[in-house]
Design a protein around this motif. Structure first.
Motif, PDB file in Angstrom:
ATOM      1  N   MET A  94       0.821  -1.208   0.000  1.00 24.08           N
ATOM      2  CA  MET A  94       0.000   0.000   0.000  1.00 24.08           C
ATOM      3  C   MET A  94       0.855   1.259   0.000  1.00 24.08           C
ATOM      4  N   VAL A  95       1.875   1.285   0.841  1.00 29.02           N
ATOM      5  CA  VAL A  95       2.747   2.455   0.953  1.00 29.02           C
ATOM      6  C   VAL A  95       3.497   2.710  -0.351  1.00 29.02           C
ATOM      7  N   GLU A  96       3.944   1.649  -1.002  1.00 30.54           N
ATOM      8  CA  GLU A  96       4.629   1.823  -2.294  1.00 30.54           C
ATOM      9  C   GLU A  96       3.677   2.425  -3.321  1.00 30.54           C
ATOM     10  N   GLY A  97       2.404   2.021  -3.280  1.00 33.47           N
ATOM     11  CA  GLY A  97       1.409   2.606  -4.172  1.00 33.47           C
ATOM     12  C   GLY A  97       1.188   4.079  -3.876  1.00 33.47           C
ATOM     13  N   MET A  98       1.136   4.439  -2.596  1.00 37.06           N
ATOM     14  CA  MET A  98       0.968   5.837  -2.205  1.00 37.06           C
ATOM     15  C   MET A  98       2.166   6.678  -2.628  1.00 37.06           C
ATOM     16  N   ALA A  99       3.349   6.109  -2.488  1.00 38.40           N
ATOM     17  CA  ALA A  99       4.563   6.824  -2.898  1.00 38.40           C
ATOM     18  C   ALA A  99       4.576   7.050  -4.401  1.00 38.40           C
ATOM     19  N   HIS A 100       4.174   6.028  -5.141  1.00 35.38           N
ATOM     20  CA  HIS A 100       4.115   6.131  -6.601  1.00 35.38           C
ATOM     21  C   HIS A 100       3.166   7.246  -7.039  1.00 35.38           C
ATOM     22  N   PHE A 103       1.717  10.851  -3.009  1.00 34.59           N
ATOM     23  CA  PHE A 103       0.925  11.237  -1.837  1.00 34.59           C
ATOM     24  C   PHE A 103       1.786  11.887  -0.759  1.00 34.59           C
ATOM     25  N   PHE A 104       2.935  11.287  -0.459  1.00 36.62           N
ATOM     26  CA  PHE A 104       3.765  11.786   0.635  1.00 36.62           C
ATOM     27  C   PHE A 104       4.404  13.129   0.294  1.00 36.62           C
ATOM     28  N   GLY A 105       4.901  13.257  -0.934  1.00 36.71           N
ATOM     29  CA  GLY A 105       5.486  14.522  -1.348  1.00 36.71           C
ATOM     30  C   GLY A 105       4.469  15.651  -1.302  1.00 36.71           C
ATOM     31  N   MET A 109       4.708  18.985   1.269  1.00 36.20           N
ATOM     32  CA  MET A 109       4.767  20.319   0.675  1.00 36.20           C
ATOM     33  C   MET A 109       3.549  21.146   1.076  1.00 36.20           C
ATOM     34  N   ARG A 110       2.397  20.509   1.156  1.00 39.36           N
ATOM     35  CA  ARG A 110       1.180  21.207   1.558  1.00 39.36           C
ATOM     36  C   ARG A 110       1.309  21.728   2.990  1.00 39.36           C
ATOM     37  N   LEU A 111       1.846  20.911   3.889  1.00 39.23           N
ATOM     38  CA  LEU A 111       2.004  21.311   5.282  1.00 39.23           C
ATOM     39  C   LEU A 111       3.049  22.416   5.421  1.00 39.23           C
ATOM     40  N   ALA A 112       4.143  22.294   4.664  1.00 41.42           N
ATOM     41  CA  ALA A 112       5.193  23.315   4.708  1.00 41.42           C
ATOM     42  C   ALA A 112       4.654  24.661   4.230  1.00 41.42           C
ATOM     43  N   LYS A 113       3.849  24.630   3.199  1.00 36.03           N
ATOM     44  CA  LYS A 113       3.265  25.865   2.669  1.00 36.03           C
ATOM     45  C   LYS A 113       2.303  26.486   3.673  1.00 36.03           C
ATOM     46  N   ALA A 114       1.594  25.640   4.425  1.00 28.42           N
ATOM     47  CA  ALA A 114       0.612  26.142   5.400  1.00 28.42           C
ATOM     48  C   ALA A 114       1.266  26.959   6.511  1.00 28.42           C
ATOM     49  N   VAL A 115       2.520  26.648   6.859  1.00 28.87           N
ATOM     50  CA  VAL A 115       3.240  27.414   7.897  1.00 28.87           C
ATOM     51  C   VAL A 115       4.202  28.415   7.277  1.00 28.87           C
ATOM     52  N   ASN A 116       4.014  28.689   5.981  1.00 28.92           N
ATOM     53  CA  ASN A 116       4.804  29.689   5.250  1.00 28.92           C
ATOM     54  C   ASN A 116       6.304  29.394   5.301  1.00 28.92           C
ATOM     55  N   ARG A 251      -5.644  10.434 -11.059  1.00 26.69           N
ATOM     56  CA  ARG A 251      -6.290   9.141 -10.870  1.00 26.69           C
ATOM     57  C   ARG A 251      -5.540   8.331  -9.816  1.00 26.69           C
ATOM     58  N   ASP A 252      -4.225   8.235  -9.956  1.00 27.24           N
ATOM     59  CA  ASP A 252      -3.427   7.465  -9.000  1.00 27.24           C
ATOM     60  C   ASP A 252      -3.501   8.070  -7.602  1.00 27.24           C
ATOM     61  N   PHE A 253      -3.464   9.400  -7.544  1.00 28.84           N
ATOM     62  CA  PHE A 253      -3.522  10.069  -6.242  1.00 28.84           C
ATOM     63  C   PHE A 253      -4.856   9.781  -5.550  1.00 28.84           C
ATOM     64  N   THR A 254      -5.938   9.833  -6.295  1.00 23.32           N
ATOM     65  CA  THR A 254      -7.265   9.564  -5.732  1.00 23.32           C
ATOM     66  C   THR A 254      -7.361   8.126  -5.232  1.00 23.32           C
ATOM     67  N   PHE A 255      -6.841   7.189  -6.020  1.00 21.79           N
ATOM     68  CA  PHE A 255      -6.841   5.784  -5.601  1.00 21.79           C
ATOM     69  C   PHE A 255      -6.015   5.592  -4.323  1.00 21.79           C
ATOM     70  N   ALA A 256      -4.843   6.239  -4.278  1.00 19.86           N
ATOM     71  CA  ALA A 256      -3.966   6.096  -3.112  1.00 19.86           C
ATOM     72  C   ALA A 256      -4.634   6.620  -1.850  1.00 19.86           C
ATOM     73  N   ALA A 257      -5.242   7.791  -1.949  1.00 24.63           N
ATOM     74  CA  ALA A 257      -5.921   8.378  -0.791  1.00 24.63           C
ATOM     75  C   ALA A 257      -7.105   7.510  -0.352  1.00 24.63           C
ATOM     76  N   ALA A 258      -7.854   6.972  -1.328  1.00 31.99           N
ATOM     77  CA  ALA A 258      -9.012   6.132  -1.006  1.00 31.99           C
ATOM     78  C   ALA A 258      -8.587   4.828  -0.327  1.00 31.99           C
ATOM     79  N   ILE A 259      -7.521   4.205  -0.842  1.00 36.67           N
ATOM     80  CA  ILE A 259      -7.036   2.944  -0.259  1.00 36.67           C
ATOM     81  C   ILE A 259      -6.534   3.172   1.158  1.00 36.67           C
TER      82      ILE A 259
END
Length: 452
Positions: A94-100, A103-105, A109-116, A251-259
């Motif tokens: 599952m984690v390899e699919g999320m990395a592909h 998802f993690f990147g 980046m989203r969290l880093a941007k949130a704290v400027n 598509r891949d991102f949506t599948f990863a988040a759903a799984i």
């Protein structure tokens, strides 16, 4: 007086531990070799017991209905814990699919941007994210991706990533103690003793939450001056890629988040549904491979099979101590020291676990201690669950103290070193040992208040 079989089982176990600590031979080769010696010499030649060999291999688990579906708690089986191995393998896929899917990147980046992109809030945000992710994903994987992203951000923002990596490692191990699927020791404890995700969450999770607050405060004061001295220009921030750039396929991102969401729901509810972690791990692996079928072979090739083989050999060696009765003797010794004093028993187990896990990898130590606490609970008439939570907290948090205490530590330091940021023992232990002592002490006091 120990029998020949007991002496040989103990010698094989100690040799295995020493070789793992020396780290000269790949650890899966060490455990598999020692496991084979246990089967042949201890069970075959000394005990002449085919039954002991069969119990150790536990191959019958796969055709046992309760391995896949359990309406209630059963007795934990000895030998190879195939439920642990099946579950970890499924989560790895599952984690390899999320990395592909990036998802993690995207998340980092989203969290880093949130704290400027400010260093101190960035460190705190990544500490919280490390702890939260480690509640659901193996802490090794969490650190692998977090350390990589932290180093990339450090280079772009011209800040030292080492303080952040050290704090992320500690929080990953701490967050892993909060649930059954966070750290490998908890997976072993949960599958062996049939505790659910929710059992861990309402027991170790509460204590880990308090520990996280203390950890954030500690690392804030430890690294505040160092990080506040860093300046980030608007030009540096403007040059950063957007979080969405990490997503190559919607598509891949949506599948990863759903799984990932499905995995969390199944784990949280598995005590109510009766689905075992072996079933959940298998199901998650199958739907991940189906969702990413174009790269399914690639995902399977990235699974850490050496780590899975390490578990196989380890469980066999520990079963040697169990089948020969060595673990019962060790439990009796701890019981004799503690008497009926549960406070003393908790103190001994949590500090013994913490110190041992700081010196050697906490996975083999926790696997060894499980049958010991079972025997201790039976002989002393104390709740097994109290000893289980004590063991989980001691091994998970204690493993943070040194660079070799937990696999996540080794991975984080390795990633930093490969990118030119050397973290030696002195630099690592200067903050991690005091933080470990603080959190273990508070955890022990909370265990006293809640369970005695």
């Amino acid at each position: 007086m120990l029998s020949t079989a007991q002496i040989l089982a103990l010698v094989i176990f100690l040799v295995m531990f020493v070789l793992i600590v020396m780290d000269k031979i790949e650890r899966h080769i060490v455990t598999l070799s020692c496991g084979l010696l246990t089967l042949v010499i201890v069970f075959g030649i000394c005990m002449r017991s085919p039954e002991a060999i069969w119990n150790s291999l536990s191959l019958h688990d796969f055709i046992t209905p309760s391995f896949w579906y359990s309406a209630g708690a059963e007795e934990a089986s000895s030998g190879i814990n195939w439920a642990t191995i099946t579950f970890i393998a499924g989560m790895m896929i599952m984690v390899e699919g999320m990395a592909h899917a990036g998802f993690f990147g995207w998340l980092c980046m989203r969290l880093a941007k949130a704290v400027n992109y400010r260093p101190v809030p960035l460190m705190i945000a990544f500490m919280v994210m490390s702890a939260v992710l480690a509640m659901f994903i193996d802490s090794i994987t969490v650190i692998l991706f977090l350390a990589t992203v932290t180093i990339e951000l450090g280079k772009l923002l011209k800040i030292d990533p080492i303080p952040m990596i050290l704090s992320e490692i500690f929080c990953a191990n701490l967050g892993g103690s909060a649930t059954m699927c966070g750290d490998p020791p908890n997976i072993i404890i949960g599958t062996s003793l049939h505790y659910s995700f929710f059992d861990f969450l309402v027991n170790t999770g509460v204590i880990a939450g308090v520990g996280l607050v203390l950890t954030i405060v500690f690392f804030y004061f430890a690294f505040r001056k160092e990080l506040e001295g860093e300046t980030i220009s608007d030009e540096d921030i403007a040059a950063l890629p957007s979080p969405e750039s990490a997503i190559e396929s919607r598509r891949d991102f949506t599948f990863a988040a759903a799984i990932f969401g499905i995995a969390v729901v199944l784990l949280v509810s598995h005590a109510a549904t009766g689905l075992t972690v072996a079933t959940i791990g298998t199901f998650i692996a199958v739907i991940t491979l189906l969702a990413f079928r174009s790269v399914a072979v690639e995902l399977l090739s990235k699974v850490d099979y050496k780590n899975l083989l390490f578990f196989v050999g380890l469980f066999v060696v520990v079963s040697g101590l169990e089948e020969t009765g060595v673990l019962v003797l060790m439990a009796d010794l701890i019981g004799a020291i503690c008497g009926n004093n549960l406070h003393l028993m908790i103190a001994i187990i949590i500090w013994l676990s913490a110190i041992a896990s700081a010196i050697v990898d906490n996975i083999p130590f926790s696997a060894t201690m499980i049958p010991i606490i079972k025997a201790l609970a039976e002989s002393q008439g104390v709740p097994l669950s109290t000893l289980a939570w004590t063991l989980a907290l001691g091994t998970d948090i204690g493993g943070s103290a040194t660079p070799i205490g937990a696999s996540a530590n080794v991975v984080g330091i390795s990633v930093a070193g490969k990118n030119g940021y050397k973290i030696d023992w002195g630099k690592y232990c200067r903050t991690s040992i005091p933080a470990t002592i603080i959190v273990i002490t508070v955890s022990m006091l909370m265990l006293f208040l809640r369970y005695t």
